[in-house]
Design a protein around this motif. Structure first.
Motif, mmCIF file in Angstrom:
data_model
loop_
_atom_site.group_PDB
_atom_site.id
_atom_site.type_symbol
_atom_site.label_atom_id
_atom_site.label_comp_id
_atom_site.label_asym_id
_atom_site.label_seq_id
_atom_site.Cartn_x
_atom_site.Cartn_y
_atom_site.Cartn_z
ATOM 1 N N ASN A 1 27.566 26.410 41.723
ATOM 2 C CA ASN A 1 27.065 26.559 43.016
ATOM 3 C C ASN A 1 28.316 27.121 43.945
ATOM 4 O OD1 ASN A 1 25.084 26.768 44.852
ATOM 5 N ND2 ASN A 1 25.513 24.500 45.612
ATOM 6 N N LYS A 2 29.269 28.039 43.313
ATOM 7 C CA LYS A 2 30.232 28.460 44.061
ATOM 8 C C LYS A 2 30.549 30.007 44.033
ATOM 9 C CE LYS A 2 32.226 24.459 45.539
ATOM 10 N NZ LYS A 2 32.358 24.036 46.847
ATOM 11 N N SER A 3 31.173 30.518 44.632
ATOM 12 C CA SER A 3 31.454 32.123 44.387
ATOM 13 C C SER A 3 32.983 32.336 44.475
ATOM 14 C CB SER A 3 30.541 32.894 45.494
ATOM 15 O OG SER A 3 31.206 32.641 46.725
ATOM 16 N N ILE A 4 33.384 33.285 43.998
ATOM 17 C CA ILE A 4 34.704 33.862 43.911
ATOM 18 C C ILE A 4 34.803 35.160 44.346
ATOM 19 C CG2 ILE A 4 34.701 34.286 41.366
ATOM 20 C CD1 ILE A 4 37.773 32.902 43.175
ATOM 21 N N ASN A 5 35.870 35.418 45.176
ATOM 22 C CA ASN A 5 36.038 36.703 45.644
ATOM 23 C C ASN A 5 36.779 37.637 44.533
ATOM 24 O OD1 ASN A 5 34.797 36.483 48.200
ATOM 25 N ND2 ASN A 5 36.805 35.911 49.058
#
Length: 365
Positions: A131-135
């Motif tokens: 439930n995260k995101s990464i650039n």
């Protein structure tokens, strides 16, 4: 007394890594002066691997950084650095460790590189599950042929990245470490040619995909060629500098801020002496000379083993066992990684030590 000599050298065992704090600050100031806009400066910390040196950069207003390892990224996060780009494509356990970094250090915005859709999809799955995101930045092969995707193939990858959950496309990463021409004009011309393709790609992505593109470009040798462009520049060696770059790119204003010390441990014969600066104490990937001694410029390295450096001299009577030699490594980055701590120097005095914390492959994560 010369700038590099220590009044209390007798308190420092050898071999040792010395950091000259005033010179580190001067190098940071030079970099900021060259680029004018500190918001476009994203130093690479692979050279220093030291929290206190990074804190000096942060105190100067630098808020963005680049790194090569998870440990370096965590060191920066522990300092509460605002923006950290892992300039590496994370695969296997490294990708999972990156998820852990994002979870444990929410005050820092992390990003990483990708150059293919399979790795990007794996990152998407990992970060979506958490439930995260990464650039992510697309790693462009702009001529170094070490990693990255050719510009002709990168637009399609950008389209795919934009459609993936869990990853956010941020821009392009173009490292041109192969551009080391001594003549700045030649270096500039080669940089211009390589960068033209990157800029054309960025323009196409912004126009056709309606996505803003940040370009992260260059290293220490190509730094002067990028400072006037609308890019984030990523010099790393500049903060300590070394013999290699001092002579390869003499137009740059940086000075030696890190040295190694060694002592004469044996007088072998009339023209041969031995010091305690072996392979384990100075970067050994280049041919000799791997170090140049400021207070003994005429000595010539003859042979080296793990704990010894044998030197040829004009007359060994000019030396005695215990003499200290102050050396400039040809390549400072891997030299720093050989030491667990560095001796900090101010006003010709050793005042403290700094842990080279990110020489380890992991800190906590």
């Amino acid at each position: 007394m010369n700038w590099y000599e220590l009044n209390n050298i007798d308190t420092i065992d050898s071999p040792a890594l010395l950091l000259y704090k005033e010179r580190i600050q001067q190098n940071i100031d030079h970099a900021i002066y060259m680029i004018k806009d500190v918001d476009r400066l994203r130093p690479h910390v692979k050279t220093n691997k030291t929290a206190e040196t990074c804190a000096m950069m942060m105190a100067a207003g630098i808020a963005k950084f680049k790194c090569a390892t998870i440990a370096e990224a965590e060191m920066l996060a522990m300092l509460q650095a605002k923006d950290v780009l892992l300039a590496y494509q994370p695969v296997g356990p490294k990708a999972k460790r990156l998820v852990s970094l994002v979870e444990q250090y929410p005050q820092t915005t992390f990003s990483c590189l990708v150059d293919n859709i399979d790795t990007a999809t794996a990152l998407s799955d990992l970060f979506t599950s958490a439930n995260k995101s990464i650039n992510v930045y697309i790693d462009i092969n702009s001529g170094m042929n070490r990693s990255g995707i050719k510009t002709a193939e990168a637009f399609a990858l950008a389209e795919q990245l934009i459609a993936l959950p869990g990853v956010q496309f941020k821009g392009l990463h173009a490292y041109d470490g192969h551009l080391r021409d001594t003549d700045l004009e030649v270096r500039q011309q080669k940089s211009n040619a390589a960068f033209a393709e990157v800029l054309a790609l960025a323009t196409k992505i912004e126009t056709e995909l309606n996505k803003p593109v940040t370009i992260v470009a260059g290293g220490s040798p190509s730094f002067p060629t990028h400072v006037k462009r609308n890019v984030e520049c990523s010099p790393g060696t500049f903060v300590y500098w070394d013999w290699g770059y001092k002579h390869q790119v003499p137009d740059e204003p940086f000075d030696y801020a890190a040295l190694v010390i060694t002592r004469v441990v044996s007088i072998v014969d009339d023209q041969t002496i031995t010091t305690d600066l072996g392979h384990k104490s100075v970067a050994a990937e280049n041919p000799q000379p791997r170090v140049h001694f400021l207070n003994a410029p005429s000595v010539t390295p003859y042979s080296q083993s793990e704990e010894h450096l044998v030197l040829k001299v004009a007359d060994s009577k000019a030396f005695k066992v215990g003499d200290v030699l102050y050396g400039v490594p040809f390549h400072i980055c891997p030299t720093v990684a050989l030491y667990d701590k560095a001796v900090v120097v101010e006003n010709n005095e050793a005042i403290t030590t700094w842990k080279v914390v990110a020489r380890d492959r992991s800190i906590n994560i």
